[in-house]
Design a protein around this motif. Structure first.
Motif, PDB file in Angstrom:
ATOM      1  N   ALA A 160     -30.694  19.594  12.817  1.00 22.43           N
ATOM      2  CA  ALA A 160     -29.994  20.873  12.647  1.00 22.43           C
ATOM      3  C   ALA A 160     -29.509  21.383  13.997  1.00 22.43           C
ATOM      4  CB  ALA A 160     -30.937  21.877  12.021  1.00 22.43           C
ATOM      5  N   GLN A 161     -28.363  22.046  13.963  1.00 21.38           N
ATOM      6  CA  GLN A 161     -27.858  22.593  15.213  1.00 21.38           C
ATOM      7  C   GLN A 161     -28.808  23.683  15.707  1.00 21.38           C
ATOM      8  OE1 GLN A 161     -23.825  23.671  15.601  1.00 21.38           O
ATOM      9  NE2 GLN A 161     -23.078  22.021  14.336  1.00 21.38           N
ATOM     10  N   PRO A 162     -29.084  23.720  17.007  1.00 23.71           N
ATOM     11  CA  PRO A 162     -30.020  24.720  17.520  1.00 23.71           C
ATOM     12  C   PRO A 162     -29.513  26.142  17.292  1.00 23.71           C
ATOM     13  CG  PRO A 162     -28.886  23.610  19.310  1.00 23.71           C
ATOM     14  CD  PRO A 162     -28.528  22.883  18.064  1.00 23.71           C
ATOM     15  N   ASP A 163     -30.416  27.014  16.964  1.00 23.89           N
ATOM     16  CA  ASP A 163     -30.047  28.399  16.698  1.00 23.89           C
ATOM     17  C   ASP A 163     -30.162  29.210  17.984  1.00 23.89           C
ATOM     18  OD1 ASP A 163     -29.561  30.870  15.697  1.00 23.89           O
ATOM     19  OD2 ASP A 163     -31.515  31.094  14.715  1.00 23.89           O
ATOM     20  N   LEU A 164     -29.030  29.355  18.629  1.00 23.18           N
ATOM     21  CA  LEU A 164     -29.052  30.101  19.891  1.00 23.18           C
ATOM     22  C   LEU A 164     -28.741  31.574  19.669  1.00 23.18           C
ATOM     23  CD1 LEU A 164     -27.176  27.468  22.034  1.00 23.18           C
ATOM     24  CD2 LEU A 164     -29.585  28.067  22.212  1.00 23.18           C
ATOM     25  N   GLN A 165     -28.462  31.934  18.443  1.00 23.29           N
ATOM     26  CA  GLN A 165     -28.071  33.318  18.163  1.00 23.29           C
ATOM     27  C   GLN A 165     -29.170  34.312  18.548  1.00 23.29           C
ATOM     28  OE1 GLN A 165     -24.709  32.880  17.997  1.00 23.29           O
ATOM     29  NE2 GLN A 165     -25.003  34.837  16.975  1.00 23.29           N
ATOM     30  N   GLN A 166     -30.417  33.839  18.391  1.00 21.41           N
ATOM     31  CA  GLN A 166     -31.499  34.767  18.677  1.00 21.41           C
ATOM     32  C   GLN A 166     -31.563  35.146  20.160  1.00 21.41           C
ATOM     33  OE1 GLN A 166     -35.312  32.907  17.870  1.00 21.41           O
ATOM     34  NE2 GLN A 166     -34.234  30.996  17.537  1.00 21.41           N
TER      35      GLN A 166
ATOM     36  N   ARG B  13     -19.055  23.495  18.883  1.00 15.11           N
ATOM     37  CA  ARG B  13     -19.706  23.429  17.576  1.00 15.11           C
ATOM     38  C   ARG B  13     -18.781  22.907  16.464  1.00 15.11           C
ATOM     39  NH1 ARG B  13     -24.411  26.281  15.637  1.00 15.11           N
ATOM     40  NH2 ARG B  13     -24.387  27.695  17.405  1.00 15.11           N
ATOM     41  N   PRO B  14     -17.521  23.336  16.401  1.00 15.91           N
ATOM     42  CA  PRO B  14     -16.657  22.819  15.311  1.00 15.91           C
ATOM     43  C   PRO B  14     -16.482  21.302  15.369  1.00 15.91           C
ATOM     44  CG  PRO B  14     -15.648  24.702  16.411  1.00 15.91           C
ATOM     45  CD  PRO B  14     -16.833  24.341  17.220  1.00 15.91           C
ATOM     46  N   TYR B  15     -16.424  20.737  16.573  1.00 10.64           N
ATOM     47  CA  TYR B  15     -16.253  19.292  16.705  1.00 10.64           C
ATOM     48  C   TYR B  15     -17.522  18.563  16.253  1.00 10.64           C
ATOM     49  CZ  TYR B  15     -12.214  20.713  19.421  1.00 10.64           C
ATOM     50  OH  TYR B  15     -11.046  21.290  19.810  1.00 10.64           O
ATOM     51  N   TRP B  16     -18.681  19.129  16.607  1.00  8.89           N
ATOM     52  CA  TRP B  16     -19.942  18.505  16.196  1.00  8.89           C
ATOM     53  C   TRP B  16     -20.057  18.549  14.665  1.00  8.89           C
ATOM     54  CZ3 TRP B  16     -23.215  21.928  20.023  1.00  8.89           C
ATOM     55  CH2 TRP B  16     -22.890  21.562  21.343  1.00  8.89           C
ATOM     56  N   ALA B  17     -19.673  19.697  14.102  1.00 10.07           N
ATOM     57  CA  ALA B  17     -19.756  19.833  12.645  1.00 10.07           C
ATOM     58  C   ALA B  17     -18.830  18.810  11.968  1.00 10.07           C
ATOM     59  CB  ALA B  17     -19.383  21.245  12.229  1.00 10.07           C
ATOM     60  N   GLU B  18     -17.652  18.627  12.548  1.00  8.91           N
ATOM     61  CA  GLU B  18     -16.695  17.666  11.977  1.00  8.91           C
ATOM     62  C   GLU B  18     -17.249  16.244  12.065  1.00  8.91           C
ATOM     63  OE1 GLU B  18     -12.776  17.962  13.684  1.00  8.91           O
ATOM     64  OE2 GLU B  18     -12.073  16.210  12.556  1.00  8.91           O
ATOM     65  N   LEU B  19     -17.861  15.942  13.200  1.00 11.93           N
ATOM     66  CA  LEU B  19     -18.443  14.607  13.380  1.00 11.93           C
ATOM     67  C   LEU B  19     -19.585  14.395  12.380  1.00 11.93           C
ATOM     68  CD1 LEU B  19     -18.651  11.943  14.919  1.00 11.93           C
ATOM     69  CD2 LEU B  19     -20.052  13.086  16.632  1.00 11.93           C
ATOM     70  N   GLU B  20     -20.390  15.427  12.212  1.00 13.11           N
ATOM     71  CA  GLU B  20     -21.511  15.329  11.260  1.00 13.11           C
ATOM     72  C   GLU B  20     -20.996  15.055   9.844  1.00 13.11           C
ATOM     73  OE1 GLU B  20     -24.072  18.843  12.119  1.00 13.11           O
ATOM     74  OE2 GLU B  20     -25.513  17.698  10.952  1.00 13.11           O
ATOM     75  N   LYS B  21     -19.938  15.770   9.491  1.00 13.28           N
ATOM     76  CA  LYS B  21     -19.358  15.624   8.154  1.00 13.28           C
ATOM     77  C   LYS B  21     -18.821  14.204   7.948  1.00 13.28           C
ATOM     78  CE  LYS B  21     -16.270  18.293   5.246  1.00 13.28           C
ATOM     79  NZ  LYS B  21     -15.197  19.285   5.230  1.00 13.28           N
ATOM     80  N   THR B  22     -18.134  13.700   8.971  1.00 11.99           N
ATOM     81  CA  THR B  22     -17.596  12.333   8.877  1.00 11.99           C
ATOM     82  C   THR B  22     -18.736  11.325   8.739  1.00 11.99           C
ATOM     83  OG1 THR B  22     -15.847  13.062  10.363  1.00 11.99           O
ATOM     84  CG2 THR B  22     -16.007  10.698   9.976  1.00 11.99           C
ATOM     85  N   LEU B  23     -19.792  11.532   9.524  1.00 16.29           N
ATOM     86  CA  LEU B  23     -20.932  10.610   9.465  1.00 16.29           C
ATOM     87  C   LEU B  23     -21.581  10.628   8.090  1.00 16.29           C
ATOM     88  CD1 LEU B  23     -22.555  11.193  12.959  1.00 16.29           C
ATOM     89  CD2 LEU B  23     -21.791   9.014  12.056  1.00 16.29           C
ATOM     90  N   GLU B  70     -28.117  13.982  20.930  1.00 16.23           N
ATOM     91  CA  GLU B  70     -28.557  12.583  21.008  1.00 16.23           C
ATOM     92  C   GLU B  70     -28.570  11.970  19.619  1.00 16.23           C
ATOM     93  OE1 GLU B  70     -32.303  12.617  23.046  1.00 16.23           O
ATOM     94  OE2 GLU B  70     -31.366  11.974  24.914  1.00 16.23           O
ATOM     95  N   ASP B  71     -29.052  12.744  18.658  1.00 15.66           N
ATOM     96  CA  ASP B  71     -29.110  12.243  17.290  1.00 15.66           C
ATOM     97  C   ASP B  71     -27.706  11.986  16.746  1.00 15.66           C
ATOM     98  OD1 ASP B  71     -30.892  11.869  14.809  1.00 15.66           O
ATOM     99  OD2 ASP B  71     -29.294  13.192  14.098  1.00 15.66           O
ATOM    100  N   LEU B  72     -26.812  12.927  17.037  1.00 12.21           N
ATOM    101  CA  LEU B  72     -25.426  12.815  16.569  1.00 12.21           C
ATOM    102  C   LEU B  72     -24.744  11.601  17.206  1.00 12.21           C
ATOM    103  CD1 LEU B  72     -23.925  14.689  14.641  1.00 12.21           C
ATOM    104  CD2 LEU B  72     -22.957  15.869  16.613  1.00 12.21           C
ATOM    105  N   VAL B  73     -24.912  11.470  18.517  1.00 12.48           N
ATOM    106  CA  VAL B  73     -24.298  10.348  19.245  1.00 12.48           C
ATOM    107  C   VAL B  73     -24.902   9.027  18.778  1.00 12.48           C
ATOM    108  CG1 VAL B  73     -24.072   9.267  21.529  1.00 12.48           C
ATOM    109  CG2 VAL B  73     -23.620  11.703  21.261  1.00 12.48           C
ATOM    110  N   ALA B  74     -26.225   9.017  18.561  1.00  5.82           N
ATOM    111  CA  ALA B  74     -26.886   7.779  18.134  1.00  5.82           C
ATOM    112  C   ALA B  74     -26.356   7.329  16.775  1.00  5.82           C
ATOM    113  CB  ALA B  74     -28.398   7.983  18.064  1.00  5.82           C
ATOM    114  N   ARG B  75     -26.170   8.278  15.852  1.00  7.38           N
ATOM    115  CA  ARG B  75     -25.659   7.926  14.520  1.00  7.38           C
ATOM    116  C   ARG B  75     -24.231   7.384  14.603  1.00  7.38           C
ATOM    117  NH1 ARG B  75     -26.530  13.254  11.218  1.00  7.38           N
ATOM    118  NH2 ARG B  75     -25.392  12.181   9.567  1.00  7.38           N
ATOM    119  N   ALA B  76     -23.418   8.081  15.386  1.00  4.67           N
ATOM    120  CA  ALA B  76     -22.019   7.651  15.517  1.00  4.67           C
ATOM    121  C   ALA B  76     -21.937   6.314  16.259  1.00  4.67           C
ATOM    122  CB  ALA B  76     -21.214   8.713  16.251  1.00  4.67           C
TER     123      ALA B  76
END
Lengths: 251, 330
Positions: A160-166, B13-23, B70-76
């Motif tokens: 999960a993406q880290p929650d930095l909002q806090q 964040r939007p790019y990471w989310a897009e990459l996650e979705k593609t994965l 790291e997890d995202l990069v490792a999966r991709a």
């Protein structure tokens, strides 16, 4: 690729980016296996109950179906879960472990099958003695099945993406009223101390109340020793609030 | 000292989310191919996440964010740098009639070795019993085989009751699971550089050879063939397939004459190994059914000639299947 530390695998991509995979210890894997054994026993028990009811109609067929079902469940459990959950069984998921290719490439179905079928040897003579010895002897904690399938088991801390909002939610920060002192704090705080403080704030709800108080007291004391903010600003702040304000300045 | 983490995360964040979705899409539907544009975008996102990871490692010591990246990069990384052919959805019929016999033929040498070791065991078992008949309980440690062949044949041929009545299905299931375990064990013992596989095959051969010699020397050849051939014609080759898989594994571990790494050698054989052992398991289902419902019934219930003809037919069909099936397929 090399083993960076005893419990970490360091990989370098062709693009030159380094990333680490935290290896799961044999002990955590053993605990996951206990959970899996319980799951297999439960599933087999359910099948036995269902077939027991069918046994009224034909006992022979019910017995035969149970023998085959138990065999398929005990062998297929690991294969099916690790394939569909990308390297995780229920036990591994509970302990946040994951099977991966040893070069972090995509896990192939044949790898999943080989590592699970080799359990016949790893489990020999009882309680995974052979596999346990192999894991302790291996640099990457690989049992024989992992060696044959070129797989490793890593700790999976979650994606999960880290929650930095806090921290970054725009709350009022009294320490920022004295910008020169805040700048001095940024200059004097080490990355390690900043990292520890950030981790403490992000995970504060995971601590026991007593441990939480003690941890934030120690962190606050450390940061107070770096910079003296005016007493009228800091005396109303709890240790935890003080550390949160410090982290908001550092990050 | 540290990058502006808030701005950095907000921008990326939007790019990471897009990459996650593609994965997620790639992982959920592995048989689907990405269009060229999507593939280029995927690669771009992977490189961007890699660069972000490098930034985080250089400028900020934020472990949670680093682990996420790291997890995202490792999966991709796993998807992009994987060079093995993508696995298709399983078509069981096509797998059995094409993939399995093709894998068998591709790895014929380990099968021949497996057969040779078993034959050596058979010869040893037969010779040992010929030289020392008192060793029978050691060579054939099964109570029902320790009586004289003539006594057993007489008992079987004059039996008035079906001793498997009501238990045939259970017996078949026990045979299937036990024989499959033996085949898997024989394969898995390949991890001992093949020594364990060789011992398992040789031991099986010793028992088979001793039993064969005992019945042939006792003048009970028709009974022996009628008893063993219907299920043995499939069961014994299936155990040899387990041995083939074991020697295949051993060969990849040892790597004689190969310049490839152990890892590459194992990757090269793993799909064939799994295909062969699954094929053996499937054949053993048939062998279990035949042994329970057919092999255990003797003359006068079922004439030996019919049982022997059935067994020989199975053997010929299996040989033709393994030698020729799927030859035209790619």
């Amino acid at each position: 690729m090399r083993a960076a530390r005893a419990n970490t695998l360091l990989l370098r991509t062709p693009e030159g980016v380094l990333f680490t995979l935290p290896l799961a210890s044999p002990v955590s894997r053993f605990l996951a296996w206990i959970v899996d054994v319980a799951c297999i026993a439960t599933a087999s028990g359910v099948v036995e109950k269902i077939l027991g009811a069918l046994g009224v109609i034909n006992k022979g067929v019910a017995n035969a179906t149970y023998i085959v079902a138990y065999f398929v469940i005990s062998i297929g459990y690991g294969i099916a879960f690790e394939w569909y959950w990308r390297g995780q069984t229920l036990g591994k998921r509970a302990l946040r472990l994951r099977v991966m290719d040893e070069q972090a490439l995509k896990l192939d179905f044949s790898q999943v099958v080989v590592r699970n079928l080799l359990r016949f040897i790893d489990a020999f003579p009882a309680l995974y003695l052979v596999g346990g010895i192999a894991s302790f002897a291996s640099r990457r904690f690989q049992r024989l099945g992992d060696l044959a399938a070129s797989t490793i088991v890593v700790r999976n801390p979650g994606t999960a993406q880290p929650d930095l909002q806090q921290l970054l939610g725009g709350k009022y920060n009294s320490l920022l009223e004295h910008r020169h002192l805040a700048a001095r704090l940024r200059q004097r705080a080490t990355p390690e101390a900043a990292s520890v403080a950030l981790e403490a704030v992000l995970r504060r709800d995971e601590f026991d109340p007593q441990a939480r108080l003690q941890l934030f007291a120690e962190l606050a004391e450390h940061f107070r020793s770096l910079v003296d903010f005016p007493p009228e600003i800091v005396e109303q702040l709890s240790d935890e609030q003080y550390v949160r304000n410090v982290v908001a300045i550092l990050y | 000292m540290i990058i502006d983490l808030a701005r950095f995360v907000a921008a990326e964040r939007p790019y990471w989310a897009e990459l996650e979705k593609t994965l997620e899409r790639i992982e959920r539907y592995p048989e689907q191919h990405l269009e060229l544009d999507a593939l280029l975008r995927f690669h771009e996102l992977y490189e961007r996440a890699s660069a972000d990871l490098a930034k985080i490692e250089t400028f900020a010591s934020e472990p949670e964010l680093r682990r996420y990246l790291e997890d995202l990069v490792a999966r991709a990384y796993g998807e992009i740098h994987e060079t093995r052919e993508k696995q298709r959805r399983l078509n069981l019929w096509r797998w059995f009639t094409e993939t399995f016999p093709q894998a068998f033929r591709r790895r014929l040498r380990p099968f021949l070795l497996s057969a040779a070791v078993t034959v050596a065991g058979c010869l040893f078992g037969g010779m040992a019993l010929h030289i020392d008949p008192d060793a029978k309980p050691v060579l054939m440690p099964f109570p029902n085989l320790n009586e004289s062949p003539a006594e057993r044949v007489h008992k079987e041929e004059t039996a008035s009751k079906d001793r498997l009545a009501g238990q045939k299905s259970t017996f078949a299931a026990e045979l299937m699971t036990h024989n499959t375990q033996v085949a898997i064990f024989t394969m898995a013992m390949g991890i001992t550089w093949g020594a364990g596989t060789a011992i398992a095959l040789f031991y099986n051969g010793v028992i088979l050879g001793a039993v064969g010699y005992d019945y042939i020397a006792g003048g009970q050849t028709p009974f022996l063939l009628g008893w063993l051939l219907p299920h043995g014609a499939v069961e014994i080759p299936s155990i040899l397939l387990g041995g083939q898989a074991g020697f295949l594994l051993a060969g990849a571990l040892i790597g004689w004459g190969s310049r490839k790494t152990r890892r590459d050698r194992l990757r090269e054989i793993s799909r064939d190994l799994v295909t062969i052992i699954f094929g053996a398991a499937l054949l053993l289902v048939w062998a279990g059914i035949v042994e329970s419902f057919f092999s255990q019934y003797h003359q006068p219930v079922i004439p030996y000639a019919l049982k022997i003809a059935f067994g020989l037919t199975e053997l010929v069909v299996l040989a033709i299947f393994l030698a020729r099936s799927g030859r035209r397929a790619r």
